[in-house]
Design an enzyme around this catalytic site. Sequence first.
Site, PDB file in Angstrom:
ATOM      1  N   HIS A 154       0.826  -1.215   0.000  1.00  0.00           N
ATOM      2  CA  HIS A 154       0.000   0.000   0.000  1.00  0.00           C
ATOM      3  C   HIS A 154       0.861   1.267   0.000  1.00  0.00           C
ATOM      4  CE1 HIS A 154      -4.182  -1.331   0.241  1.00  0.00           C
ATOM      5  NE2 HIS A 154      -3.719  -2.398   0.873  1.00  0.00           N
ATOM      6  N   GLU A 176      -6.454 -12.591   0.139  1.00  0.00           N
ATOM      7  CA  GLU A 176      -7.136 -11.298   0.206  1.00  0.00           C
ATOM      8  C   GLU A 176      -7.846 -11.046  -1.111  1.00  0.00           C
ATOM      9  OE1 GLU A 176      -4.692  -8.018   1.399  1.00  0.00           O
ATOM     10  OE2 GLU A 176      -4.353  -8.847   3.417  1.00  0.00           O
ATOM     11  N   HIS A 188      -7.718  -7.275  -2.490  1.00  0.00           N
ATOM     12  CA  HIS A 188      -6.488  -6.487  -2.688  1.00  0.00           C
ATOM     13  C   HIS A 188      -5.959  -6.652  -4.118  1.00  0.00           C
ATOM     14  CE1 HIS A 188      -2.509  -4.818  -1.108  1.00  0.00           C
ATOM     15  NE2 HIS A 188      -2.172  -5.322  -2.289  1.00  0.00           N
TER      16      HIS A 188
HETATM   17 ZN    ZN Z   1      -4.643  -4.263   0.772  1.00  0.00          ZN
END
Ligand code: ZN
Length: 365
Positions: free
Chosen positions: A191, A242, A245
């Site tokens: 990120h 995830e 993501h």
């Molecule tokens: Zn993430």
Amino acid sequence: MAKKTKNKSKSIRQTRIVTEICIATVAIVSAVYVLKVTYDHTEAVPASPFIEISDNTESNSELVPEDPNKIIYESIEYPTAKKFEGELILVNNSNQYYGFNEELVSVTAKINEEERTSFAGGDDSVQVRPVFYNALADMLEEFYQEKQIDDVVILDGYRTAEEQQNLYDADLAETGLETSERVAKAGFSEHQTGYACDFTTSTTWDYDGQGEYSWIDEHCWEYGIILRYPEDKTAITQIQYEPWHYRYVGIPHAYYMTKNHLCLEEYTDLLRTSYPYESQHLEIQYDANNKCEVYFVKPDESSENTYIPVPSGKKYEISGNNSDGFIVTVYLEGDGQSVSVPDEQPTDNTTDTIGTTDLSTDIAQ
Ligand SMILES: [Zn+2]
């Protein structure tokens, strides 16, 4: 006697003339040969210490004409420190992000400016790199056109190191553990690059990539985006599954990773080990109009600059891999900016896998 002397003198003159002609002929032939060798050398070796390798035939042979499509490589000086920059940098638990030129756009501001209604941003603080925003916007507009679903929210994008540390500390406080299993330490989160984001939905505030939303995982490569942490790669990524993501890497790379079912760790490793510049290059043709080649170049750690071979007269991009080298993408045909045959789905191709081993039989959704 006088006649004989005259004849002898004539004979000597003739011999001298013949000798001079012979010497002249040898000189002319030698000169032509030297010129030809020089010319051939100029053709075969461009102004570069690197040897052309895309064509296996010997271009010096008089019988083989020069291929007009042959790539001529020249070397450019490129800052060695830029191995930590670019769209293909690998940031994970072992590869720290050091930060570079974070040009960012506010997702919500762009959505408002472009008057989009087919998807939304989180709060005003959500930012990503412009190239990633454009890819997300194109993909989510197409998703809406296909499925009439407009509730996807880009919830989280760029984070500063401080924000990442706060998330990490909060997770420790919540779980009581000494190290977090869910949140990356500051410096080790994708990120922080601006090339990653998390989705949710405004109807359930949960995004699982299932049902109609699986369209996104099937088509995201067409926009240069990958699902970064698939369910069956957790042993390699060291990150839990995830489904929310996503990461930007560029179309040719997203295509190859999807087609061959590789996560970013596996892909960067494959380029390093199998496709260095000196060896064969990886050819990627993702539609009828776009073909590129990819190769790996080691940095010159002893110098501020590294000589990187790049094609003369063709579009190329250089990205660091964030550890030990550069990845060069050469656009042989097309510019790699779009996909003209979106019907061709690499995810359907289960037989065309390469030699890396899947560590799990689970199928990522
Ligand atoms: Zn993430």
